[in-house]
Design an enzyme around this catalytic site. Structure first.
Site, short mmCIF file in Angstrom:
data_model
loop_
_atom_site.label_atom_id
_atom_site.label_comp_id
_atom_site.label_asym_id
_atom_site.label_seq_id
_atom_site.Cartn_x
_atom_site.Cartn_y
_atom_site.Cartn_z
N ARG A 79 -35.77 5.60 -16.54
CA ARG A 79 -34.72 5.69 -15.54
C ARG A 79 -33.86 6.94 -15.71
NH1 ARG A 79 -35.72 0.53 -16.95
NH2 ARG A 79 -36.03 -0.96 -15.24
N HIS A 178 -48.27 4.14 -18.77
CA HIS A 178 -47.57 2.85 -18.84
C HIS A 178 -48.59 1.75 -19.20
CE1 HIS A 178 -44.89 -0.41 -17.66
NE2 HIS A 178 -43.93 0.46 -17.38
N ASP A 249 -37.29 -5.16 -23.42
CA ASP A 249 -37.29 -4.13 -22.37
C ASP A 249 -36.34 -3.05 -22.88
OD1 ASP A 249 -37.57 -2.64 -20.12
OD2 ASP A 249 -36.67 -4.09 -18.74
N GLU A 312 -44.81 2.42 -24.17
CA GLU A 312 -44.71 3.67 -23.44
C GLU A 312 -44.19 4.76 -24.37
OE1 GLU A 312 -42.37 2.75 -19.79
OE2 GLU A 312 -42.71 0.68 -20.47
#
Length: 347
Positions: A79, A178, A249, A312
């Site tokens: 992000r 990913h 996450d 990732e």
């Protein structure tokens, strides 16, 4: 080593190709020209072929669902807060937002949504994918000529080189793949019998929108500490009880040294192991906490939480807005290349 090519369906009227590399151990890597997807990274174990990644049997499974299954992601993985940043020269840059006002994984038209030109590199026994991203196509500054090279060697290593050459104006370059792993037997439909180790002493603090706040904290507590090999089933019970995400996450800081493992995933029952090496400073871990879609017919069953774990390897997210997170800038005429390695072993 054999490298072959076959047609694997169409996307928006464009043919999609599947490339298969197989080594002397019958370890197999299959790559799609759509989004550079790793459809298969499989090994032979006790006479059974085990696909170590979450996958679909057909192209529609990948194109019709989200979650970026095994796609090449960029120009920027992760992000960017507010979908904007200010350059060192004081110029304000704004890129397309696609999640809560932020830009995620290169925005709505990032690399993970593109068809790549593709070919076999016979000399290096590799698959080469290429794509030209322009400001008109994805909203990111300048023109980026992207090339991805996938190799499988006889040491059961998948070697991925991600290269970008910038033109026009200065830009940013922070791609990844990913990849969702599940290294257990095919009948095991979640990550609970696998153990994880991450060579990280610190992690990023994330806001409710999963954008870094800029704060870095030690992992030194029972929840986020994976410095020793840790069973994911046991740890997930703690995450379910103590976090709103009910799983991982999160962004972990690693050394960026290709000679040292960044993350290791082991199946406790069989000893199958995948080790991830990276030359960059971030590992993002996501245990598919909110994967819940009965229309997804994955190789580990219908879509459900904890079906796999995404590992990732990238530069830390939102680095453009936080000094000290690393330099992801790329200048006109400059070429940057990053490497990710997946090493299969049996303990």
């Amino acid at each position: 080593m054999t490298v072959t090519k076959e047609e694997f369906g169409h996307y928006d009227g464009v043919p999609i190709y599947r490339y298969t590399i197989e080594n002397q151990h019958q370890t197999r890597l299959r790559i799609l020209s759509y989004a550079g997807i790793i459809q298969e990274f499989s090994v032979m174990d006790a006479g059974q072929r085990i696909n170590l990644v979450l996958s679909f049997d057909d192209l529609a499974g990948f194109t019709e669902h989200g979650y970026n299954f095994n796609r090449v992601i960029g120009r920027h993985a992760g992000r960017i807060g507010g979908a904007n940043w200010q350059t060192s020269a004081g110029k304000q840059i704004t890129v397309p937002a696609n999640e809560n006002g932020n830009s995620l994984h290169g925005g709505p038209n990032g690399l993970g949504n593109q068809v790549f030109a593709s070919r076999i590199d016979s000399l290096n026994e590799a698959v080469i994918l290429s794509y030209q991203a322009t400001e008109a196509s994805d909203g990111y500054p300048g023109e980026l000529n992207m090339e991805v090279q996938y190799q499988l060697n006889n040491d059961d290593q998948v070697v991925i080189n991600l290269s970008g050459t910038q033109a026009g104006v200065s830009g940013i370059f922070n791609p990844t793949v990913h990849t969702y792993f599940n290294v257990s037997d095919p009948i095991v439909s979640d990550v609970t019998q696998m153990s994880l180790q991450v060579a990280s002493e610190a992690r990023l603090v994330l806001g409710a929108d999963k954008v870094p706040t800029g704060e870095i904290v030690p992992v030194g507590n029972a929840l986020y500490d994976f410095t020793d090999l840790t069973n994911l089933g046991d740890r997930l019970e703690n995450f379910k009880a103590m976090t709103t995400e009910r799983g991982l996450d999160d962004a972990f800081i690693v050394s960026g040294d290709l000679s040292m493992p960044a993350a290791t995933l082991v199946d406790d029952a069989t000893g199958r192991q995948v080790t991830v090496y990276s030359d960059r400073n971030g590992i993002i871990l996501y245990t598919a906490n909110d994967l819940n879609d009965a229309t997804m017919n994955l190789n580990r069953g219908l879509g459900h939480p904890y079906e796999g774990i995404a590992i990732e390897a990238q530069n830390l997210p939102d680095a453009v807005n936080h000094l000290g997170f690393g330099d992801i800038s790329i200048e006109p005429g400059e070429t940057k290349t990053y490497q990710i390695i997946y090493q299969y072993n049996h303990r």
